[in-house]
Write an enzyme that holds these catalytic residues in place. Structure first.
Site, PDB file in Angstrom:
ATOM      1  CE1 TYR A 103      30.097  31.718  68.437  1.00 36.01           C
ATOM      2  CE2 TYR A 103      29.296  33.632  67.222  1.00 36.01           C
ATOM      3  CZ  TYR A 103      30.345  32.902  67.743  1.00 36.01           C
ATOM      4  OH  TYR A 103      31.626  33.337  67.584  1.00 36.01           O
ATOM      5  CE  LYS A 153      31.573  33.020  71.295  1.00 33.86           C
ATOM      6  NZ  LYS A 153      32.773  32.630  72.072  1.00 33.86           N
TER       7      LYS A 153
END
Length: 303
Positions: free
Chosen positions: A179, A183
Site C-alpha cells: 500500500y 500510494k
C-alpha cells in the site's frame, strides 16, 4: 437550464462505501451528476435508488482497463461530457510481503507470489483512469468543460482529476508495505504528469492524502486504538476534493494532506545534490518526442 456548476458530471471510483460514498453524496448536493463506479453492484444499485436521478451506477473493476473504459464510455454517452474524475478507489495489502509464516521453509520451498491486487487497484487503477479521462475530456464541449474561473480570464480547463492517495504515500506505514508503494506511486505520478496535462490538454490533476479515517478498510479495533483527536474526519477529505474541483481553482500537480480537520499542501521533496541532480529529472524534449510523439510544451524543457 441550470448553471454550469449544476450541470457538471463527475465519476467517483470506489463510490459505494466510505470516502467514495461521502464524495458522491457531497457533490450530488452541490448539483453535480455523479456516475458511481464500484464492483459492489448490489449496494451500488440500492444507493442509486436512494440518491435519485442525479446518480447512475456502473459496475466497474478499476483494476481492469477494459472495465474502466466501458464505464467511461457509458457515462459519456449518457451525459455528453465528463468534467471530473474522482479517482478514489483503494484497498490495502492482500498478502504479507514479510512472509513471516514461511521462516521454516526449506530453501527450495519458495513462498507463493504476493497478491498484488492492492497495486492493481490503488496505482494501476489511477493510471488507467487518468488515461481514459484524458481521452474523454478532450471531447468535452468547450462551453461546458470549463467554469466560472475560466470565464473570468484564466485558462480554460477541459477537465479535472483528483486522486486519493494516503499519508502513507508520503511517510510509510510498516503494516502495509505494498500500500505504501502504491500510494507513493500515485503521489509521484500526479506530480510527474501534471505539467504536461496542463499545457497539452488543459486538464488539472491533483492529489488528496488522507490521514486515518474510519472506513471499512481500517479494522475497527485499530480505529478504537487511535486517540479521537487524531482521527481524520471524512468531511476533511471531501473538503480537499471540493477545493481542487472548485471552478476557480487553478492548481495542478499539488498534493494535500487531509489530516484531522486540516487540508494542508505538502511540498515536493528535493534531491540532495541540488542543481547537479536537476538535469536527471528535467525533460529533454527530443527524448519526450521520441517517447510520446510530440514535444512536451514545458517551459523548462531542454531543447
Amino acid at each position: 437550464m441550470g448553471s454550469q456548476a449544476e450541470q457538471r458530471v463527475g465519476i467517483v471510483t470506489g463510490a459505494s462505501s466510505g470516502m467514495g460514498l461521502a464524495l458522491t453524496r457531497h457533490f450530488i448536493g452541490k448539483g453535480w451528476k455523479i456516475a458511481m463506479f464500484d464492483i459492489n453492484d448490489k449496494v451500488g444499485n440500492e444507493l442509486v435508488q436512494e440518491l435519485g436521478p442525479a446518480t447512475s451506477f456502473h459496475k466497474v473493476d478499476v483494476a481492469s482497463y477494459d472495465s474502466q473504459a466501458a464505464g467511461f464510455l457509458s457515462v459519456f454517452e449518457q451525459h455528453g461530457r465528463i468534467d471530473a474524475l474522482l479517482a478514489n478507489a483503494g484497498i490495502v495489502d492482500r498478502s504479507s510481503l514479510y512472509i513471516l509464516g514461511h521462516r521454516a521453509n526449506q530453501v527450495e520451498d519458495i513462498p507463493p507470489a504476493p497478491d498484488t491486487l492492492c497495486t492493481d487497484v490503488d496505482f494501476k487503477g489511477v493510471l488507467y483512469g487518468t488515461q481514459l479521462a484524458v481521452h474523454f475530456m478532450r471531447h468535452n464541449p468547450p462551453a461546458l468543460g470549463g467554469g466560472a474561473g475560466e470565464a473570468a480570464g484564466n485558462d480554460q480547463v477541459k477537465g479535472r482529476i483528483v486522486c486519493t492517495a494516503s499519508v502513507a504515500g508520503i511517510v510509510p506505514h510498516p503494516s502495509y508495505p505494498e500500500y505504501n508503494g502504491a500510494k507513493a506511486g500515485v503521489v509521484t505520478f500526479i506530480r510527474g504528469v501534471a505539467g504536461v496535462l496542463k499545457v497539452k490538454e488543459q486538464i488539472h490533476i491533483n492529489c488528496v492524502c488522507p490521514g486515518i479515517v474510519a472506513t471499512s478498510i481500517i479494522p475497527p479495533e485499530m480505529v478504537a486504538a487511535v486517540q479521537p483527536e487524531y482521527m481524520t474526519a471524512v468531511d476533511t477529505v471531501v473538503r480537499g476534493y471540493e477545493e481542487f474541483l472548485d471552478e476557480k481553482d487553478q492548481r495542478f500537480g499539488v498534493v494535500v494532506e487531509a489530516s484531522v480537520d486540516e487540508v494542508l499542501e505538502v511540498s515536493e521533496g528535493r534531491l540532495a545534490n541540488g542543481k547537479a541532480s536537476e538535469p536527471a529529472v528535467t525533460v529533454w524534449d527530443p527524448l519526450f518526442k521520441m517517447l510520446h510523439g510530440e514535444g512536451s510544451g514545458l517551459k523548462n524543457a531542454i531543447p
